[in-house]
Design an enzyme around this catalytic site. Sequence first.
Site, PDB file in Angstrom:
ATOM      1  N   LYS A   1      -6.696  -3.681  14.087  1.00 11.45           N
ATOM      2  CA  LYS A   1      -5.391  -3.138  14.481  1.00 11.45           C
ATOM      3  C   LYS A   1      -4.902  -3.759  15.792  1.00 11.45           C
ATOM      4  O   LYS A   1      -3.698  -3.892  16.012  1.00 11.45           O
ATOM      5  CB  LYS A   1      -5.470  -1.608  14.588  1.00 11.45           C
ATOM      6  CG  LYS A   1      -5.737  -0.915  13.239  1.00 11.45           C
ATOM      7  CD  LYS A   1      -4.629  -1.186  12.237  1.00 11.45           C
ATOM      8  CE  LYS A   1      -4.808  -0.464  10.933  1.00 11.45           C
ATOM      9  NZ  LYS A   1      -3.738  -0.762   9.959  1.00 11.45           N
TER      10      LYS A   1
ATOM     11  N   SER B   1       1.189   3.443  -2.677  1.00 12.48           N
ATOM     12  CA  SER B   1       0.887   4.426  -3.722  1.00 12.48           C
ATOM     13  C   SER B   1       0.542   5.795  -3.147  1.00 12.48           C
ATOM     14  O   SER B   1       0.567   6.791  -3.859  1.00 12.48           O
ATOM     15  CB  SER B   1      -0.269   3.922  -4.594  1.00 12.48           C
ATOM     16  OG  SER B   1      -1.328   3.467  -3.777  1.00 12.48           O
ATOM     17  N   ARG B   2       0.194   5.839  -1.854  1.00 11.39           N
ATOM     18  CA  ARG B   2      -0.203   7.113  -1.240  1.00 11.39           C
ATOM     19  C   ARG B   2       0.221   7.114   0.231  1.00 11.39           C
ATOM     20  O   ARG B   2       0.605   6.089   0.778  1.00 11.39           O
ATOM     21  CB  ARG B   2      -1.741   7.269  -1.252  1.00 11.39           C
ATOM     22  CG  ARG B   2      -2.341   7.389  -2.589  1.00 11.39           C
ATOM     23  CD  ARG B   2      -3.842   7.597  -2.516  1.00 11.39           C
ATOM     24  NE  ARG B   2      -4.577   6.369  -2.288  1.00 11.39           N
ATOM     25  CZ  ARG B   2      -5.445   6.177  -1.288  1.00 11.39           C
ATOM     26  NH1 ARG B   2      -5.654   7.143  -0.404  1.00 11.39           N
ATOM     27  NH2 ARG B   2      -6.090   5.043  -1.169  1.00 11.39           N
TER      28      ARG B   2
ATOM     29  N   ALA C   1     -10.504  -3.536  16.073  1.00 12.46           N
ATOM     30  CA  ALA C   1     -10.280  -4.987  16.227  1.00 12.46           C
ATOM     31  C   ALA C   1      -9.178  -5.456  15.284  1.00 12.46           C
ATOM     32  O   ALA C   1      -8.311  -6.254  15.665  1.00 12.46           O
ATOM     33  CB  ALA C   1     -11.578  -5.743  15.954  1.00 12.46           C
TER      34      ALA C   1
ATOM     35  N   TYR D   1     -12.199  -1.439  12.695  1.00 10.43           N
ATOM     36  CA  TYR D   1     -10.827  -0.941  12.518  1.00 10.43           C
ATOM     37  C   TYR D   1      -9.998  -1.243  13.766  1.00 10.43           C
ATOM     38  O   TYR D   1      -8.873  -1.752  13.681  1.00 10.43           O
ATOM     39  CB  TYR D   1     -10.878   0.569  12.256  1.00 10.43           C
ATOM     40  CG  TYR D   1      -9.543   1.198  11.923  1.00 10.43           C
ATOM     41  CD1 TYR D   1      -8.987   1.052  10.656  1.00 10.43           C
ATOM     42  CD2 TYR D   1      -8.856   1.952  12.868  1.00 10.43           C
ATOM     43  CE1 TYR D   1      -7.760   1.643  10.350  1.00 10.43           C
ATOM     44  CE2 TYR D   1      -7.640   2.545  12.569  1.00 10.43           C
ATOM     45  CZ  TYR D   1      -7.095   2.395  11.305  1.00 10.43           C
ATOM     46  OH  TYR D   1      -5.887   2.964  11.002  1.00 10.43           O
TER      47      TYR D   1
ATOM     48  N   GLY E   1       0.820  -1.220   0.000  1.00 10.40           N
ATOM     49  CA  GLY E   1       0.000   0.000   0.000  1.00 10.40           C
ATOM     50  C   GLY E   1       0.842   1.253   0.000  1.00 10.40           C
ATOM     51  O   GLY E   1       0.681   2.125   0.862  1.00 10.40           O
TER      52      GLY E   1
HETATM   53  P1  NAP Z   1      -4.237   6.014   2.734  1.00  6.99           P
HETATM   54  O1  NAP Z   1      -3.658   7.355   2.507  1.00  6.99           O
HETATM   55  O2  NAP Z   1      -5.700   5.813   2.614  1.00  6.99           O
HETATM   56  O3  NAP Z   1      -3.451   4.962   1.786  1.00  6.99           O
HETATM   57  C1  NAP Z   1      -3.801   3.606   1.833  1.00  6.99           C
HETATM   58  C2  NAP Z   1      -2.851   2.826   0.965  1.00  6.99           C
HETATM   59  O4  NAP Z   1      -3.189   1.427   1.079  1.00  6.99           O
HETATM   60  C3  NAP Z   1      -2.958   3.179  -0.507  1.00  6.99           C
HETATM   61  O5  NAP Z   1      -1.685   3.110  -1.086  1.00  6.99           O
HETATM   62  C4  NAP Z   1      -3.864   2.076  -1.064  1.00  6.99           C
HETATM   63  O6  NAP Z   1      -3.607   1.752  -2.432  1.00  6.99           O
HETATM   64  C5  NAP Z   1      -3.412   0.897  -0.219  1.00  6.99           C
HETATM   65  N1  NAP Z   1      -4.433  -0.157  -0.152  1.00  6.99           N
HETATM   66  C6  NAP Z   1      -5.707  -0.070   0.302  1.00  6.99           C
HETATM   67  N2  NAP Z   1      -6.315  -1.255   0.195  1.00  6.99           N
HETATM   68  C7  NAP Z   1      -5.399  -2.117  -0.337  1.00  6.99           C
HETATM   69  C8  NAP Z   1      -5.411  -3.494  -0.685  1.00  6.99           C
HETATM   70  N3  NAP Z   1      -6.515  -4.249  -0.500  1.00  6.99           N
HETATM   71  N4  NAP Z   1      -4.304  -4.044  -1.214  1.00  6.99           N
HETATM   72  C9  NAP Z   1      -3.171  -3.308  -1.399  1.00  6.99           C
HETATM   73  N5  NAP Z   1      -3.105  -2.004  -1.096  1.00  6.99           N
HETATM   74  C10 NAP Z   1      -4.200  -1.421  -0.562  1.00  6.99           C
HETATM   75  O7  NAP Z   1      -3.869   5.493   4.212  1.00  6.99           O
HETATM   76  P2  NAP Z   1      -2.713   5.937   5.233  1.00  6.99           P
HETATM   77  O8  NAP Z   1      -3.266   6.982   6.115  1.00  6.99           O
HETATM   78  O9  NAP Z   1      -1.450   6.179   4.497  1.00  6.99           O
HETATM   79  O10 NAP Z   1      -2.593   4.605   6.113  1.00  6.99           O
HETATM   80  C11 NAP Z   1      -1.580   3.636   5.906  1.00  6.99           C
HETATM   81  C12 NAP Z   1      -1.630   2.646   7.064  1.00  6.99           C
HETATM   82  O11 NAP Z   1      -1.440   3.340   8.300  1.00  6.99           O
HETATM   83  C13 NAP Z   1      -2.966   1.920   7.199  1.00  6.99           C
HETATM   84  O12 NAP Z   1      -2.759   0.591   7.625  1.00  6.99           O
HETATM   85  C14 NAP Z   1      -3.668   2.700   8.286  1.00  6.99           C
HETATM   86  O13 NAP Z   1      -4.645   1.936   8.962  1.00  6.99           O
HETATM   87  C15 NAP Z   1      -2.496   3.050   9.186  1.00  6.99           C
HETATM   88  N6  NAP Z   1      -2.762   4.192  10.056  1.00  6.99           N
HETATM   89  C16 NAP Z   1      -3.026   5.418   9.543  1.00  6.99           C
HETATM   90  C17 NAP Z   1      -3.265   6.474  10.415  1.00  6.99           C
HETATM   91  C18 NAP Z   1      -3.551   7.860   9.917  1.00  6.99           C
HETATM   92  O14 NAP Z   1      -3.865   8.733  10.759  1.00  6.99           O
HETATM   93  N7  NAP Z   1      -3.493   8.147   8.632  1.00  6.99           N
HETATM   94  C19 NAP Z   1      -3.239   6.271  11.796  1.00  6.99           C
HETATM   95  C20 NAP Z   1      -2.961   5.005  12.280  1.00  6.99           C
HETATM   96  C21 NAP Z   1      -2.715   3.965  11.395  1.00  6.99           C
HETATM   97  P3  NAP Z   1      -4.452   2.430  -3.667  1.00  6.99           P
HETATM   98  O15 NAP Z   1      -4.358   3.911  -3.488  1.00  6.99           O
HETATM   99  O16 NAP Z   1      -3.718   1.961  -4.860  1.00  6.99           O
HETATM  100  O17 NAP Z   1      -5.836   1.916  -3.571  1.00  6.99           O
END
Ligand code: NAP
Length: 249
Positions: A160, A15-16, A158, A156, A13
């Site tokens: 994590k 890409s973003r 559960a 979410y 994951g």
């Molecule tokens: P995000 O900006 O929404 O990016 C999510 C990434 O995961 C994207 O690259 C997306 O790919 C990829 N993805 C989603 N579903 C997928 C799948 N089934 N298979 C492969 N790739 C998949 O999220 P983020 O905020 O960067 O979060 C990244 C991680 O950190 C997550 O596990 C999230 O739960 C955790 N997290 C985030 C926060 C926060 O505040 N942001 C806090 C705690 C934990 P595409 O774009 O190509 O679909």
Amino acid sequence: MKLLENKIAIVTGASRGIGEAIALKLAEHGANIAFTYLSSEERAKALEEKLSRLGAKTRSYRSNAAVYAECEAFVNAVTKEFGTVDICINNAGISKDNLLLRLTPEQWDEVMAINLKSVYNITKQVIRPMMKAKNGSIVNMSSIIGIKGNAGQSSYAASKAGIIGFTKSIAQELGSRNIRCNAIAPGFIETDMTHYLKEGDASKSFLEKIPLGRFGSAEEIANTALFLASDMSSYITGQVISACGGLNI
Ligand code: NAP
């Protein structure tokens, strides 16, 4: 000093958001990067270019982290192309927030599959090359919500929390093979996932609860991932590092 010279790293994951920041940070420190995405092909290609400019060998793979067979094919392709896997960052994740009264079985299953089963899917594959090399670092992306819980985020939370139990178990299973497994529990990090939190009064009430008084950046999580991926953390395994501006105090 480069901390990951010639290491092979997987980031799911990427890409973003946080995944992209981690891929860039590891590449800045000399790692070659194999990363996955699901739908953002254009962004994945753009990241490949940025990583190449940093001097990394890199390749993106469209691979759904929730589907076991796709993860198996992905890791097989990586070991064929890159030779081995030294570092695995299980980052892919989604949130589908809803109060339990309204939470559908489909929403529950989707979150559990993409956030939790994905970590099993990929980790089960990467430990083969790591066991062979008697070396490896696995970093799983949990969340502060997996520790504290949050109304409207039961699925979410559960998923994590499940990652934390998985991380501690794998650390115990594979420590004797010199494979470390740790988790990061970010707080509120500025990405697409938390975009909606920054609007209006909700933003103010979130900020009041964070001792450092601000949301975190993806780069700050990438710095934590770099530490756990590298030998700087060589005596750390089975731990959950909270990177949340003190929100967990
Ligand atoms: P995000 O900006 O929404 O990016 C999510 C990434 O995961 C994207 O690259 C997306 O790919 C990829 N993805 C989603 N579903 C997928 C799948 N089934 N298979 C492969 N790739 C998949 O999220 P983020 O905020 O960067 O979060 C990244 C991680 O950190 C997550 O596990 C999230 O739960 C955790 N997290 C985030 C926060 C926060 O505040 N942001 C806090 C705690 C934990 P595409 O774009 O190509 O679909």
